[in-house]
Motif scaffolding. Sequence first.
Motif, PDB file in Angstrom:
ATOM      1  N   ALA A  40      22.121  32.317 149.222  1.00 34.82           N
ATOM      2  CA  ALA A  40      23.186  32.491 148.241  1.00 34.82           C
ATOM      3  C   ALA A  40      22.568  32.439 146.845  1.00 34.82           C
ATOM      4  N   ILE A  41      22.933  33.388 146.012  1.00 34.96           N
ATOM      5  CA  ILE A  41      22.399  33.475 144.657  1.00 34.96           C
ATOM      6  C   ILE A  41      23.585  33.506 143.700  1.00 34.96           C
ATOM      7  N   ALA A  87      25.278  37.403 146.958  1.00 35.19           N
ATOM      8  CA  ALA A  87      24.927  37.452 145.539  1.00 35.19           C
ATOM      9  C   ALA A  87      26.214  37.377 144.728  1.00 35.19           C
ATOM     10  N   ILE A  88      26.328  36.342 143.915  1.00 36.18           N
ATOM     11  CA  ILE A  88      27.525  36.121 143.118  1.00 36.18           C
ATOM     12  C   ILE A  88      27.164  36.364 141.661  1.00 36.18           C
ATOM     13  N   GLY A  89      27.830  37.320 141.050  1.00 38.03           N
ATOM     14  CA  GLY A  89      27.542  37.630 139.660  1.00 38.03           C
ATOM     15  C   GLY A  89      28.660  38.455 139.062  1.00 38.03           C
ATOM     16  N   TYR A  90      28.542  38.682 137.794  1.00 34.83           N
ATOM     17  CA  TYR A  90      29.546  39.435 137.056  1.00 34.83           C
ATOM     18  C   TYR A  90      28.880  40.669 136.471  1.00 34.83           C
ATOM     19  N   LEU A 118      22.336  44.658 142.657  1.00 32.86           N
ATOM     20  CA  LEU A 118      23.446  44.473 143.585  1.00 32.86           C
ATOM     21  C   LEU A 118      23.572  45.676 144.504  1.00 32.86           C
ATOM     22  N   ILE A 119      23.407  46.849 143.939  1.00 32.14           N
ATOM     23  CA  ILE A 119      23.509  48.074 144.735  1.00 32.14           C
ATOM     24  C   ILE A 119      22.376  48.133 145.754  1.00 32.14           C
ATOM     25  N   ILE A 149      30.199  41.093 149.158  1.00 32.61           N
ATOM     26  CA  ILE A 149      30.274  41.319 147.718  1.00 32.61           C
ATOM     27  C   ILE A 149      31.751  41.335 147.359  1.00 32.61           C
ATOM     28  N   ILE A 150      32.123  40.522 146.413  1.00 33.65           N
ATOM     29  CA  ILE A 150      33.496  40.494 145.933  1.00 33.65           C
ATOM     30  C   ILE A 150      33.472  41.002 144.500  1.00 33.65           C
ATOM     31  N   ASP A 151      34.098  42.135 144.255  1.00 31.78           N
ATOM     32  CA  ASP A 151      34.139  42.700 142.911  1.00 31.78           C
ATOM     33  C   ASP A 151      35.557  42.538 142.382  1.00 31.78           C
ATOM     34  N   ARG A 152      35.886  41.312 142.000  1.00 31.59           N
ATOM     35  CA  ARG A 152      37.218  41.003 141.492  1.00 31.59           C
ATOM     36  C   ARG A 152      37.058  40.229 140.192  1.00 31.59           C
TER      37      ARG A 152
END
Length: 122
Positions: A45-46, A72-75, A96-97, A109-112
């Motif tokens: 987990a990152i 991978a958690i990021g904005y 990320l891609i 991947i959560i893109d919210r």
Amino acid sequence: MHRYQNYLEEQGAADLSNIINQLVNALKADTVWREHLHEKYKAIAIDEFQDINPIQYELVQQFVGKDTSVLAIGYRRRSASYGFRGSDTPSSSNLLIVIAVEPSRLARIIDRPELSWRQPER
């Protein structure tokens, strides 16, 4: 920067980037050790992924085996806080891609962008 690196060498010291670089080189050179880590760590987990720099990403790649799941958690839309270290939002989005195209390595991947646990609802 060259003076800084020379100073570190003179003092027999290292900073975090030096240590990560040495670790990456050691993992690249020692396939037995790298494969042991792949067996031992099945998930990675990152957090704050948008702030990762190229050498940190290379370190992540060394830890990821064919059966490793990565979260991978990021904005993507947030500007990188650590641009001075080589992090930048466009390359983080690309990273990320890169991970996302290998689903066996990606947990989720959560893109919210509307989700945030740091700020109260407005």
